[in-house]
Design an enzyme around this catalytic site. Structure first.
Site, mmCIF file in Angstrom:
data_model
loop_
_atom_site.group_PDB
_atom_site.id
_atom_site.type_symbol
_atom_site.label_atom_id
_atom_site.label_comp_id
_atom_site.label_asym_id
_atom_site.label_seq_id
_atom_site.Cartn_x
_atom_site.Cartn_y
_atom_site.Cartn_z
ATOM 1 N N LYS A 206 0.863 -1.239 0.098
ATOM 2 C CA LYS A 206 -0.108 0.090 -0.113
ATOM 3 C C LYS A 206 0.744 0.998 0.022
ATOM 4 O O LYS A 206 0.722 2.145 -0.653
ATOM 5 C CB LYS A 206 -0.880 -0.058 1.322
ATOM 6 C CG LYS A 206 -1.690 1.328 1.358
ATOM 7 C CD LYS A 206 -2.757 0.960 2.336
ATOM 8 C CE LYS A 206 -3.466 2.405 2.724
ATOM 9 N NZ LYS A 206 -4.431 2.303 3.807
ATOM 10 N N GLU A 212 10.765 -4.278 4.615
ATOM 11 C CA GLU A 212 10.957 -5.807 4.263
ATOM 12 C C GLU A 212 10.724 -5.993 2.816
ATOM 13 O O GLU A 212 11.278 -6.613 2.000
ATOM 14 C CB GLU A 212 10.033 -6.662 4.923
ATOM 15 C CG GLU A 212 10.444 -6.732 6.645
ATOM 16 C CD GLU A 212 9.242 -5.784 7.353
ATOM 17 O OE1 GLU A 212 8.983 -4.771 6.756
ATOM 18 O OE2 GLU A 212 8.896 -6.465 8.536
ATOM 19 N N GLY A 267 -4.672 -1.943 5.107
ATOM 20 C CA GLY A 267 -3.837 -3.070 4.543
ATOM 21 C C GLY A 267 -4.362 -4.441 4.752
ATOM 22 O O GLY A 267 -4.432 -5.123 3.713
ATOM 23 N N ARG A 268 -5.213 -4.544 5.981
ATOM 24 C CA ARG A 268 -5.603 -5.967 6.268
ATOM 25 C C ARG A 268 -7.164 -6.152 5.450
ATOM 26 O O ARG A 268 -7.614 -7.178 5.744
ATOM 27 C CB ARG A 268 -5.627 -6.208 7.772
ATOM 28 C CG ARG A 268 -6.483 -4.779 8.487
ATOM 29 C CD ARG A 268 -5.970 -4.986 9.904
ATOM 30 N NE ARG A 268 -6.581 -4.022 10.788
ATOM 31 C CZ ARG A 268 -5.796 -2.799 10.906
ATOM 32 N NH1 ARG A 268 -4.690 -2.475 10.435
ATOM 33 N NH2 ARG A 268 -6.250 -1.846 11.719
ATOM 34 N N GLU A 353 -4.666 -6.693 14.901
ATOM 35 C CA GLU A 353 -4.187 -5.450 14.413
ATOM 36 C C GLU A 353 -5.441 -4.441 14.543
ATOM 37 O O GLU A 353 -5.022 -3.335 14.891
ATOM 38 C CB GLU A 353 -3.579 -5.745 12.900
ATOM 39 C CG GLU A 353 -2.752 -4.253 12.933
ATOM 40 C CD GLU A 353 -1.766 -4.521 11.512
ATOM 41 O OE1 GLU A 353 -2.500 -4.270 10.342
ATOM 42 O OE2 GLU A 353 -0.560 -4.637 11.471
ATOM 43 N N HIS A 384 -4.362 -33.259 17.157
ATOM 44 C CA HIS A 384 -3.173 -33.947 17.368
ATOM 45 C C HIS A 384 -2.227 -33.227 18.288
ATOM 46 O O HIS A 384 -1.121 -33.597 18.131
ATOM 47 C CB HIS A 384 -2.811 -34.995 16.386
ATOM 48 C CG HIS A 384 -3.789 -35.952 16.061
ATOM 49 N ND1 HIS A 384 -4.048 -37.067 16.476
ATOM 50 C CD2 HIS A 384 -4.821 -35.664 14.953
ATOM 51 C CE1 HIS A 384 -5.175 -37.745 15.874
ATOM 52 N NE2 HIS A 384 -5.509 -36.762 15.094
ATOM 53 N N LYS A 494 9.156 -0.417 13.921
ATOM 54 C CA LYS A 494 9.920 0.213 12.832
ATOM 55 C C LYS A 494 10.970 0.992 12.980
ATOM 56 O O LYS A 494 11.855 1.190 12.212
ATOM 57 C CB LYS A 494 8.635 0.661 11.952
ATOM 58 C CG LYS A 494 7.728 -0.519 11.457
ATOM 59 C CD LYS A 494 6.712 0.247 10.327
ATOM 60 C CE LYS A 494 5.636 -0.888 9.914
ATOM 61 N NZ LYS A 494 4.548 -0.251 9.165
#
Ligand code: F6P
Length: 528
Positions: A206, A212, A267-268, A353, A384, A494
Site C-alpha cells: 500500500k 521488508e 492493509g488488512r 491489528e 493431535h 519500525k
C-alpha cells in the site's frame, strides 16, 4: 462517547451472567428443544450454528440492545456511506466499496469511488487475461509460469489465504509464490525454484515504503537484471499494486504496470483491491468477481439484517460476551480444510491489528479488555496438537469450527471422516464426560463453539466468510469504543529497527538498554 462499562446494557449483562451461573450448555439445550433452529442462521450456501454458545434468548436480547446502545447501526451506515470513521488518520473505511457492483455510488470527498474501483478491476482483468492466455510474455518471449507476490501483512496474508483456498480453480500453467519475510531464505528458496524468463513479480505494498518488502523487491529486481543485464526487462517481469505512484515509478515500474488503490483501503482489508492481483491471476477475473460478489452479499446482509439475525453482529456480540463477561482471553479458529491453512494467520492480523488497542476513539484509556488473542490451525491436524489444551486445560477458549460440506477432491470417505471429526470435537467440548474414578479422563465440557458450514468452498462462499469476519471485528471495535482501522502499535518497532540497522552497519551502537547493547556486541563479535 459514553464509556463502554457505563452502558445500561453492560450492567444488565453482568447481572444476567450472574443469574446464569451454574447453568451449563447442556442445560440450555435441555431447556429449549428449538435451540438449534433458533440459534442457527442460513444464507444461500452457508450455515452458521451459534447454538453451542453460552447464551440464551435473554442473553442475545441484551447483547442486541447493547449493540444499539453503542450505536452500531449508525456507525455501520456511516462506514458504508464513506464517512471518515478512521479518526486518527482522517480516512474513510471503504473495503465494502471494493466489492460494490458497477453502477453503485459511494462518495468520498465528492467523488464516486465505485467508478474508480471498476476502472482498476477492468485493468486488472485485461492484464490477467493477457498473462493467462499467454499473450503477456517475458523479456525472452516466454509465457509466464510463476507469479511471486512480494508483500507483507495485509499485502500478503489475504492473497495467500485466498489463493491457497481456491486451489481447485487455479490456472494450470501458473504457480503462485508469496515472499513476505526479510529473512533471506524466504526469497532465496523461492528464487531457486524459478527461472527469470518465466517469472512475474508483483510488488504489493500500500505504502511502497515497507522496509521488508522494498528490500526483497530490490533483491528480486537484481536477480532479474543479473540474468538480463537490460533494465527493459523490468517492465515485462514486474508489476505493482500500491497507492504510491511516485515510489513505484522510482523503483522502475512503469505507471502502466501499476494497479492502484486508495488510502481508504486498510492493509488488512485490501485483498479485494489491486492487492488481490495474484489471486486474480491464479483464478481468473470471473472467479475473482464471484469472490467480490460473495463479500458484497455479506455486506448487504450486514447492512439489512436485524441484529438478532445478523451473522457478523452476533459473532461480534458473543465475542464481547466471552471477552468481557466470561473473561475468556482468546478464541481459536479451526478450519477443517487444508486449503484454509492460512485462515487463522489472516484472522490474526484482521482481529488483533484492528482491535489490539488500549485507548478509545477519544484518546482515553479503555476501561474494559478489548480484542482477544486469535490462534488456530487446520483440523484434524490440530486435534493431535493443542486440542488437549482446549479440552482439559484450565482456560476456556471458544472455537470457530469451519468446514465445507462438499469437496472437489472427490474422496467421500475422507470427507465423511473429516466432518465426523469436526462435529465430534464441538460435541466433546460442549458435553464433556464425567469420570470420577479416573480424574485424568474427566472432561469438564461446557466449552462453547460456533460451527460455520459452507456448502462448498468457492470464491463466493469464501468472500462471504471473510467479509463476515471483517464486520464482526468492526462491531466489536465499536462496542469497545476503539478505532479498529489504524495500527499505530506497529510504528515504534519500525523506527527502532531503522536506527539499529544503521548502527549495526556503521559498527557504532547508540544509546540502548543493557540487553540490546549486549546483543549488539554479540553479533558484532560473531559477524553477520
Ligand atoms: O506494519 C503493519 C502494516 O502497516 C500492515 O497494516 C500492513 O498490512 C502491512 O504493514 C504492509 O503494509 P504495506 O502494504 O504498506 O507494505
Amino acid at each position: 462517547m459514553k464509556d463502554t462499562a457505563y452502558f445500561k446494557n453492560w450492567q444488565q449483562l453482568k447481572q444476567h451472567r450472574d443469574g446464569l451461573r451454574g447453568k451449563t450448555l447442556k442445560d440450555l439445550f435441555a431447556g429449549d428443544k428449538e435451540r438449534f433452529g433458533k440459534m442457527s442462521i442460513a444464507l444461500p450456501g452457508i450455515l452458521v450454528d451459534f447454538s453451542k454458545n453460552f447464551a440464551n434468548d435473554d442473553t442475545l436480547a441484551i447483547l442486541a440492545s447493547l449493540a444499539s446502545e453503542a450505536g452500531v447501526e449508525t456507525a455501520r451506515n456511516e462506514m458504508l456511506r464513506g464517512g471518515k470513521i478512521n479518526s486518527t488518520e482522517s480516512r474513510a473505511v471503504l473495503h465494502t466499496a471494493l466489492r460494490a457492483p458497477k453502477g453503485k455510488a459511494v462518495n468520498v470527498d465528492g467523488k464516486n469511488v465505485v467508478t474508480d474501483v471498476h476502472t482498476v478491476l477492468d485493468a486488472m482483468r485485461k492484464f490477467t487475461d493477457a498473462v493467462r492466455d499467454g499473450k503477456w510474455r517475458g523479456q525472452s518471449g516466454d509465457e509466464i509460469t510463476d507469479i511471486v507476490n512480494i508483500g507483507i501483512g495485509g499485502s500478503s496474508l489475504g492473497p495467500q489465504l485466498v489463493t491457497h483456498a481456491l486451489a481447485p480453480f487455479h490456472h494450470k500453467r501458473l504457480t503462485a509464490h508469496f515472499v513476505a519475510n526479510v529473512e533471506a531464505s524466504d526469497l532465496a528458496r523461492t528464487l531457486a525454484k524459478l527461472s527469470p524468463e518465466t517469472t512475474l513479480f508483483i510488488v504489493a505494498s500500500k505504502t511502497f515504503t515497507t522496509a521488508e518488502t522494498m528490500q526483497n523487491a530490490h533483491i528480486a529486481r537484481d536477480w532479474l537484471l543479473t540474468h538480463y543485464k537490460d533494465e527493459a526487462a523490468v517492465a515485462k517481469h514486474f508489476v505493482a499494486a500500491s497507492t504510491n505512484t511516485e515510489a513505484v515509478e522510482k523503483f522502475g515500474i512503469a505507471p502502466d504496470n501499476m494497479f492502484p488503490f486508495w488510502d481508504w483501503v486498510g492493509g488488512r482489508y485490501s485483498v479485494w483491491s489491486a492487492i488481490g492481483l495474484s489471486v486474480m491471476l491464479m483464478i481468473g477475473a470471473d472467479k475473482f468477481a464471484e469472490f467480490l460478489a460473495g463479500a458484497h452479499e455479506m455486506d448487504e446482509h450486514f447492512k439489512t439484517a436485524p441484529i438478532e439475525q445478523n451473522i457478523p453482529a452476533l459473532m461480534a456480540l458473543l465475542g464481547v460476551w466471552y471477552r468481557n463477561f466470561m473473561d475468556y482471553p482468546a478464541y481459536a479458529v479451526i478450519p477443517y480444510n487444508a486449503c484454509l491453512g492460512r485462515l487463522s494467520a489472516f484472522l490474526q492480523q484482521l482481529d488483533m491489528e484492528s482491535n489490539g488497542k488500549g485507548v478509545t476513539r477519544e484518546g482515553q484509556p479503555v476501561t474494559t479488555p478489548t480484542g482477544p488473542m486469535v490462534f488456530g490451525e487446520p483440523g484434524t491436524d490440530s486435534q493431535h496438537s493443542f486440542f488437549q489444551w482446549l479440552h482439559q486445560g484450565t482456560s476456556t477458549v471458544p472455537v470457530d469450527f469451519i468446514a465445507a460440506v462438499k469437496t472437489p477432491y472427490g474422496n467421500r470417505d475422507q470427507q465423511t471422516m473429516l466432518l465426523a471429526n469436526m462435529f465430534a470435537q464441538s460435541e466433546a467440548l460442549m458435553t464433556g464426560k464425567e469420570n470420577k474414578a479416573e480424574p485424568h479422563r474427566n472432561f469438564l465440557g461446557n466449552r462453547p463453539s460456533t460451527t460455520i458450514l459452507l456448502d462448498e468452498l468457492t470464491p463466493r462462499t469464501l468472500g462471504m466468510l471473510l467479509a463476515m469476519n471483517e464486520h464482526k471485528v468492526f462491531v466489536q471495535g465499536l462496542i469497545w469504543g476503539i478505532n479498529s482501522f489504524d495500527q499505530w502499535g506497529v510504528e515504534l518497532g519500525k523506527v527502532l529497527a531503522k536506527t539499529l540497522e544503521s548502527e549495526i552497519k556503521a559498527g557504532k551502537p547508540g544509546a540502548h538498554d543493557g540487553s540490546t547493547l549486549g546483543l549488539l556486541e554479540y553479533i558484532s563479535r560473531k559477524k553477520i
